[in-house]
Design an enzyme around this catalytic site. Structure first.
Site, PDB file in Angstrom:
ATOM      1  N   ARG A 615       0.868  -1.179   0.000  1.00  0.00           N
ATOM      2  CA  ARG A 615       0.000   0.000   0.000  1.00  0.00           C
ATOM      3  C   ARG A 615       0.900   1.222   0.000  1.00  0.00           C
ATOM      4  O   ARG A 615       0.973   1.954   0.985  1.00  0.00           O
ATOM      5  CB  ARG A 615      -0.902  -0.006   1.231  1.00  0.00           C
ATOM      6  CG  ARG A 615      -1.992  -1.048   1.156  1.00  0.00           C
ATOM      7  CD  ARG A 615      -3.003  -0.860   2.239  1.00  0.00           C
ATOM      8  NE  ARG A 615      -2.440  -1.134   3.560  1.00  0.00           N
ATOM      9  CZ  ARG A 615      -3.138  -1.090   4.672  1.00  0.00           C
ATOM     10  NH1 ARG A 615      -4.410  -0.765   4.636  1.00  0.00           N
ATOM     11  NH2 ARG A 615      -2.568  -1.344   5.839  1.00  0.00           N
ATOM     12  N   ARG A 671       8.074  -8.302  11.524  1.00  0.00           N
ATOM     13  CA  ARG A 671       7.987  -6.985  12.170  1.00  0.00           C
ATOM     14  C   ARG A 671       8.676  -6.991  13.533  1.00  0.00           C
ATOM     15  O   ARG A 671       8.951  -5.938  14.086  1.00  0.00           O
ATOM     16  CB  ARG A 671       6.546  -6.525  12.291  1.00  0.00           C
ATOM     17  CG  ARG A 671       5.773  -7.115  13.467  1.00  0.00           C
ATOM     18  CD  ARG A 671       4.338  -6.683  13.493  1.00  0.00           C
ATOM     19  NE  ARG A 671       4.196  -5.241  13.311  1.00  0.00           N
ATOM     20  CZ  ARG A 671       3.051  -4.646  13.096  1.00  0.00           C
ATOM     21  NH1 ARG A 671       1.952  -5.337  12.981  1.00  0.00           N
ATOM     22  NH2 ARG A 671       2.975  -3.341  12.976  1.00  0.00           N
ATOM     23  N   ASP A 687       1.637   0.083  12.193  1.00  0.00           N
ATOM     24  CA  ASP A 687       1.146  -0.385  10.898  1.00  0.00           C
ATOM     25  C   ASP A 687       1.355   0.719   9.882  1.00  0.00           C
ATOM     26  O   ASP A 687       1.507   1.883  10.252  1.00  0.00           O
ATOM     27  CB  ASP A 687      -0.354  -0.720  11.008  1.00  0.00           C
ATOM     28  CG  ASP A 687      -0.584  -2.003  11.788  1.00  0.00           C
ATOM     29  OD1 ASP A 687       0.385  -2.760  11.961  1.00  0.00           O
ATOM     30  OD2 ASP A 687      -1.726  -2.235  12.220  1.00  0.00           O
ATOM     31  N   ASP A 688       1.289   0.358   8.612  1.00  0.00           N
ATOM     32  CA  ASP A 688       1.556   1.382   7.594  1.00  0.00           C
ATOM     33  C   ASP A 688       0.414   2.388   7.450  1.00  0.00           C
ATOM     34  O   ASP A 688       0.578   3.394   6.787  1.00  0.00           O
ATOM     35  CB  ASP A 688       1.880   0.727   6.242  1.00  0.00           C
ATOM     36  CG  ASP A 688       0.788  -0.236   5.792  1.00  0.00           C
ATOM     37  OD1 ASP A 688      -0.237  -0.347   6.498  1.00  0.00           O
ATOM     38  OD2 ASP A 688       0.956  -0.868   4.735  1.00  0.00           O
ATOM     39  N   ASP A 689      -0.730   2.114   8.043  1.00  0.00           N
ATOM     40  CA  ASP A 689      -1.844   3.058   7.878  1.00  0.00           C
ATOM     41  C   ASP A 689      -2.189   3.776   9.176  1.00  0.00           C
ATOM     42  O   ASP A 689      -3.246   4.373   9.293  1.00  0.00           O
ATOM     43  CB  ASP A 689      -3.075   2.314   7.359  1.00  0.00           C
ATOM     44  CG  ASP A 689      -3.523   1.220   8.305  1.00  0.00           C
ATOM     45  OD1 ASP A 689      -2.796   0.954   9.288  1.00  0.00           O
ATOM     46  OD2 ASP A 689      -4.585   0.638   8.076  1.00  0.00           O
ATOM     47  N   ASP A 776       0.542  -9.702  16.650  1.00  0.00           N
ATOM     48  CA  ASP A 776       0.404  -8.729  17.736  1.00  0.00           C
ATOM     49  C   ASP A 776      -0.071  -9.409  19.022  1.00  0.00           C
ATOM     50  O   ASP A 776       0.359  -9.072  20.119  1.00  0.00           O
ATOM     51  CB  ASP A 776      -0.514  -7.572  17.335  1.00  0.00           C
ATOM     52  CG  ASP A 776      -1.786  -8.056  16.663  1.00  0.00           C
ATOM     53  OD1 ASP A 776      -1.937  -9.279  16.449  1.00  0.00           O
ATOM     54  OD2 ASP A 776      -2.631  -7.209  16.359  1.00  0.00           O
ATOM     55  N   ARG A 819      -8.255 -15.070  15.042  1.00  0.00           N
ATOM     56  CA  ARG A 819      -7.705 -14.503  16.269  1.00  0.00           C
ATOM     57  C   ARG A 819      -8.217 -15.264  17.507  1.00  0.00           C
ATOM     58  O   ARG A 819      -7.481 -15.462  18.466  1.00  0.00           O
ATOM     59  CB  ARG A 819      -7.991 -13.004  16.349  1.00  0.00           C
ATOM     60  CG  ARG A 819      -7.057 -12.228  15.407  1.00  0.00           C
ATOM     61  CD  ARG A 819      -7.486 -10.829  15.166  1.00  0.00           C
ATOM     62  NE  ARG A 819      -6.829  -9.827  16.012  1.00  0.00           N
ATOM     63  CZ  ARG A 819      -5.586  -9.403  15.869  1.00  0.00           C
ATOM     64  NH1 ARG A 819      -4.818  -9.941  14.953  1.00  0.00           N
ATOM     65  NH2 ARG A 819      -5.100  -8.463  16.644  1.00  0.00           N
TER      66      ARG A 819
END
Ligand SMILES: *[C@@H]1O[C@H](CO)[C@@H](O)[C@H](O)[C@H]1NC(C)=O
Ligand SMILES: *[C@@H]1O[C@H](CO)[C@@H](O)[C@H](O)[C@H]1NC(C)=O
Ligand SMILES: *[C@@H]1O[C@H](CO)[C@@H](O)[C@H](O)[C@H]1NC(C)=O
Ligand SMILES: *[C@@H]1O[C@H](CO)[C@@H](O)[C@H](O)[C@H]1NC(C)=O
Ligand SMILES: *[C@@H]1O[C@H](CO)[C@@H](O)[C@H](O)[C@H]1NC(C)=O
Length: 862
Positions: A615, A671, A687-689, A776, A819
């Site tokens: 992204r 990560r 996160d990238d966003d 996470d 999850r």
């Protein structure tokens, strides 16, 4: 001064314009009044409807009067036209001047804003300069001594001579039986391993293989510090490097070939009557492999049997008979506690020495019983001279593995007694207290039972699980004894996604959309956290913690979250290096506070680690928002995509390096890799966003500095119990309790990236890869498992995902399902649910305090 002058002339200019404006305005008013009069006059004569009739009545004598009047009327009209023309002109002029005025005011406003900006900039530069000055002073203060190699202490005898060690070898102590000259402090532990015959016993091969893969082995006997021999039947004195007395040799003695202790060699045995304290090694029982998933869970605390024991001894001494009869009577207890105590094996007896309690049954049958026992009894051999036997060691191993807390009656040499705090895993009492055992066990609370069992399970997993584990433990214990420090874990090389010839395009960062005009801290030059400064003290003074709290005695760490702090006053008397007390120690609110980092530790910075996946624009925007964040050291972008970044991608120049790291495969575990480019203790994982405001980041960092062993961050989640089916659910509903802080926006110590990568069970990383999810959660489990603390959530205001960004995975239904599954799987791996609930959130000190308007808070909004 230039600015002031400019300002002055500008003011004059405004004043002049205003004066002109006033004069014109006055004139316009006067003109207006006279023109209205003329209008009134004119209208009296020309617009009266009775005018014509009036004229007919006018007498001839009035005619001359009339003509003069008409004349003046024409004049008037002319005048009127010219006046109205002028009026229009004036109106235009007025408009123009007004326009000019607004543009000028605008300019004034802009100039003012600019001045303010310049002033802020100036202040920033000034502060950075000040910082640089202090840093230079500090750098000059550093005067590291020259490191000289350690003294070579030559033993008092000739290396070649056939010196036979005397009787005092039975009392060997490290300081006079060990040759330290082969083990300099500054070198790693090196071990030479004697080969074994190819057709050796299974046990022999197990230990030999484990030693071979230990990572300590050197092929060169000359540089070795220790020499290992496994189970040699032949004459030890014939060994190539025995040197007459076997100094620095460790003999793993499995078949009890009545080895004489009359040598300087260190013996590692399971059966012994003659351990030399702090010298010989108690060799634990172990297995070739072991599956962690087959272990029973820690809960429930109370199992079917309170205490169990199965064992047989051929002939009983009179004293032993008394103990046995007391223990047998336990089964007749009138309480509702159940006991399983057998002094006669029901099925097969394992062969054993005469004096010890032989194990009964098979491994599986013992497992069944131990899994149902809260406590498991281990009796020392009848002959008090024998302090350890193979079956005692096996009982200990099996009890720890299956969560039956060992109750040791009588004296036993337990493995690694100097390192492991056995009081946290076992109940140890003399046999004389057999009558009080039941009473004592009853007093132990569920919480204590569970923490004894948890500790036992962890030490089993870390120190006893397989032969490899035991060898690693044994070598670490020996190394600790010799005061050599371990080698560090490998850092992950940060290989750039760009090749050496490619220069990624740069661009100015986008204008800040931060709505806060708040000074948050100085923009400093990069500052790496000091590393490996505690090599020696970490190994020695933190020995207890390494073995019993961190469960990581095997490796050296650059730094840990547990490194000590100096007392506050030390920062002012002698140990000020690196410290930045608020207002020089006088303290203060907003202004003084924002200027320095303060706190209990020397100043430091943090590294942003951002996980990027296909992204690009979203990521670039997130990077741009990190422009000029105070205390930011570097940004690591973990490039999880196979395709390299587009060549025309423009990377914002945000004042710190952006390192884009190539990864081997697309894995979320990436990560948390301990990249060598991460030079600070603090990592901000994003996160990238993610959209975090600068004040939130700086506040989070300040909080983390005081909670270095925790995850400190923003999005809270919790683990909910499913009352219908049992088991755990991942829950992101609004809740006043939380137990996880997602690592999409959280600070943690680099130490945990080592633990995640190397110490966390492999099964968990595999599950993360299988689902492409839950990394996470895994990190939260890990930290809570080691610290027994919940994470720390910070700030109330918080802007998380960027609006308009492409939908993230987390909205997906299967994502949630996975999850839930992860949580239950991780719980199974650890044997219990490590997460803990918390009901509190951290705000800055003056957050909601009413303070005088001329004072500032710590932060304006958080
Ligand atoms: C100039 O600033 C004042 C107060 O800060 C504001 O009221 C006014 O609208 C501004 N004028 C312009 C043209 O921006
Ligand atoms: C093991 O060695 C001890 C002496 O160290 C001896 O008393 C014992 O009988 C031996 N046991 C076996 C099974 O060889
Ligand atoms: C380096 O990467 C750039 C862009 O990906 C590419 O155009 C160039 O050919 C590469 N150079 C080498 C030597 O691989
Ligand atoms: C501490 O150990 C590390 C890793 O072995 C090494 O790089 C470093 O130089 C050592 N530091 C000191 C002060 O001995
Ligand atoms: C929120 O809570 C409800 C029950 O109150 C539950 O059914 C739902 O699954 C929860 N949502 C999430 C995302 O956990």
């Amino acid at each position: 001064m230039g600015i002031n002058f400019k300002k002055l002339s500008l003011n004059r200019c405004i004043a002049g314009t205003l004066a002109i404006y006033l004069v014109i305005f006055g004139f316009i008013i006067i003109m207006h009044i006279s023109i209205s009069n003329i209008y009134a006059m004119f209208s009296k004569y020309s617009y009266s409807p009775t005018y014509e009739s009036d004229v007919t009545y006018v007498e001839a004598t009035d005619l001359s009067k009339m003509s003069s009047l008409r004349f003046s009327l024409e004049d008037m009209i002319r005048l009127k036209n010219s006046v109205s023309m002028e009026l229009r002109d004036l109106e235009l002029k007025r408009r123009k001047i007004l326009d000019e005025l607004t543009t000028l005011t605008k300019k004034v406003n802009e100039t003012r804003a600019e001045i303010l900006k310049v002033q802020v900039e100036k202040e920033k530069v000034y502060k950075s300069l000040e910082q640089a000055k202090v840093m230079r002073l500090e750098a000059m203060e550093k005067n590291t001594p020259e490191l000289a190699p350690p003294l070579h202490i030559v033993p008092q005898y000739d290396k070649e001579s056939k010196y036979i060690f005397d009787k005092s070898a039975s009392q060997c102590r490290l300081d006079y039986c060990f040759d330290f000259s082969q083990c300099p402090l500054t070198e790693e532990l090196k071990v030479f391993l004697y080969p074994v015959a190819e057709r050796a016993f299974v046990d022999t091969l197990m230990w030999q293989k484990a030693l071979e893969s230990s990572g300590f082995i050197t092929k060169n006997p000359e540089e070795a510090c220790l020499y290992f021999v496994v189970n040699l039947n032949k004459d030890l004195t014939k060994l190539a490097h025995w040197r007459g007395d076997g100094r620095n040799h460790v003999v793993i003695d499995l078949n009890n070939k009545s080895l004489s202790s009359m040598s300087r060699a260190i013996y590692a045995r399971q059966y012994s009557s003659s351990y030399r304290k702090n010298y010989d090694i108690v060799l634990p029982f172990t297995k070739v492999s072991s599956d962690i998933l087959s272990l029973p869970p820690l809960s429930p605390a109370r199992r079917k049997y309170l205490l169990s024991f199965q064992g047989e001894v051929k002939s009983q001494s009179p004293e032993e008979q008394i103990v046995i009869s007391v223990l047998k009577k336990l089964q007749l207890s009138t309480t509702d506690d159940k006991f399983l105590i057998h002094f006669k094996c029901i099925n097969n007896v394992l062969s054993a020495e005469e004096e010890e309690y032989a194990l009964c049954g098979t491994y599986q049958s013992r497992e069944e019983i131990l899994k149902e026992s809260t406590f498991s009894l281990i009796l020392s051999p009848q002959d008090f001279k024998i302090t350890s036997t193979k079956s005692v060691q096996q009982r200990l191993y099996e009890s720890l593995k299956f969560g039956a807390i060992p109750v040791i009656l009588g004296y036993i040499d337990i493995p690694f007694q100097n390192e492991i705090d056995w009081s946290r895993a076992a109940i140890i009492m003399p046999k004389a207290r057999a009558t009080e055992v039941h009473y004592l066990l009853r007093t132990i609370s569920d919480a204590d039972v569970l923490s004894l069992r948890r500790f036992g399970r962890i030490i089993w997993d870390k120190y006893f699980k397989t032969a490899e584990t035991v060898v690693a433990t044994m070598l670490s214990a020996l190394r600790d004894t010799l005061r050599l420090f371990p080698s560090p874990l490998e850092e992950t090389p940060s290989l750039s996604v760009f090749n050496s010839t490619f220069n990624p395009l740069k661009t100015d960062p986008p204008p800040s959309d931060e709505e806060i005009d708040e000074y948050l801290g100085p923009i400093e030059p990069p500052l790496a956290s000091p590393k490996f400064v505690r090599n020696y003290t970490y190994t020695t003074m933190n020995s207890y913690e390494r073995w019993n709290v961190m469960f990581e005695p095997f490796h050296l760490f650059q730094n840990t979250p547990f490194d000590p702090v100096v007392p506050t006053e030390a920062r002012f008397v002698g140990s000020s290096n690196g410290f930045r007390p608020v207002n020089g120690g006088a303290g203060g609110a907003g202004k003084e506070f924002s200027e320095v980092i303060g706190g209990n530790r020397p100043r430091e910075q943090f590294t942003v680690v951002m996980l990027a996946y296909e992204r690009d624009q979203v990521m670039i925007a997130s990077l741009g928002r990190l422009n000029e964040v105070p205390y930011l050291n570097k940004v690591i972008v973990v490039w999880n995509s196979r395709q390299p970044p587009a060549e025309d991608l423009q990377w914002p120049d945000i004042g710190v390096p952006i390192v884009v790291v190539k990864t081997e495969k697309n894995s979320l575990n990436n990560r948390f890799l301990p990249f060598d480019e991460i030079e600070t203790e603090a990592i901000l994982s994003v996160d990238d966003d993610v959209h975090l405001r600068h004040d939130e980041i700086v506040f989070g960092f300040r909080v983390w500095r005081e909670q270095r062993d925790r995850i400190v961050g923003f999005p809270g989640r919790f683990h909910a119990w499913d009352p219908l089916y049992g088991g755990w659910h991942y829950n992101s509903n609004y809740s006043c309790e939380l137990s996880m802080v997602l690592t999409g926006a959280a600070f943690f110590h680099k130490y945990y990236s080592y633990l995640y990568t190397y110490a966390m069970p492999q099964e968990i990383r595999e599950k993360v890869d299988e689902y492409m999810n839950c990394e996470d959660l895994a990190m939260n489990f890990l930290v809570s498992h080691y610290t027994r603390q919940p994470p720390v959530k910070v700030t109330n205001r918080w802007t998380f995902r960027c609006p308009g960004c492409p939908v993230t995975l987390s909205e997906d239904e299967t994502h949630f399902e996975e999850r839930h599954k992860c949580m239950n799987f991780f719980t199974q791996v650890y044997g219990y649910m490590p997460l803990l609930n918390t009901q509190f959130r951290v705000d800055s000190v003056l957050s909601k305090t009413r303070i005088p308007h001329d004072k500032q808070k710590c932060f304006k909004y958080v």
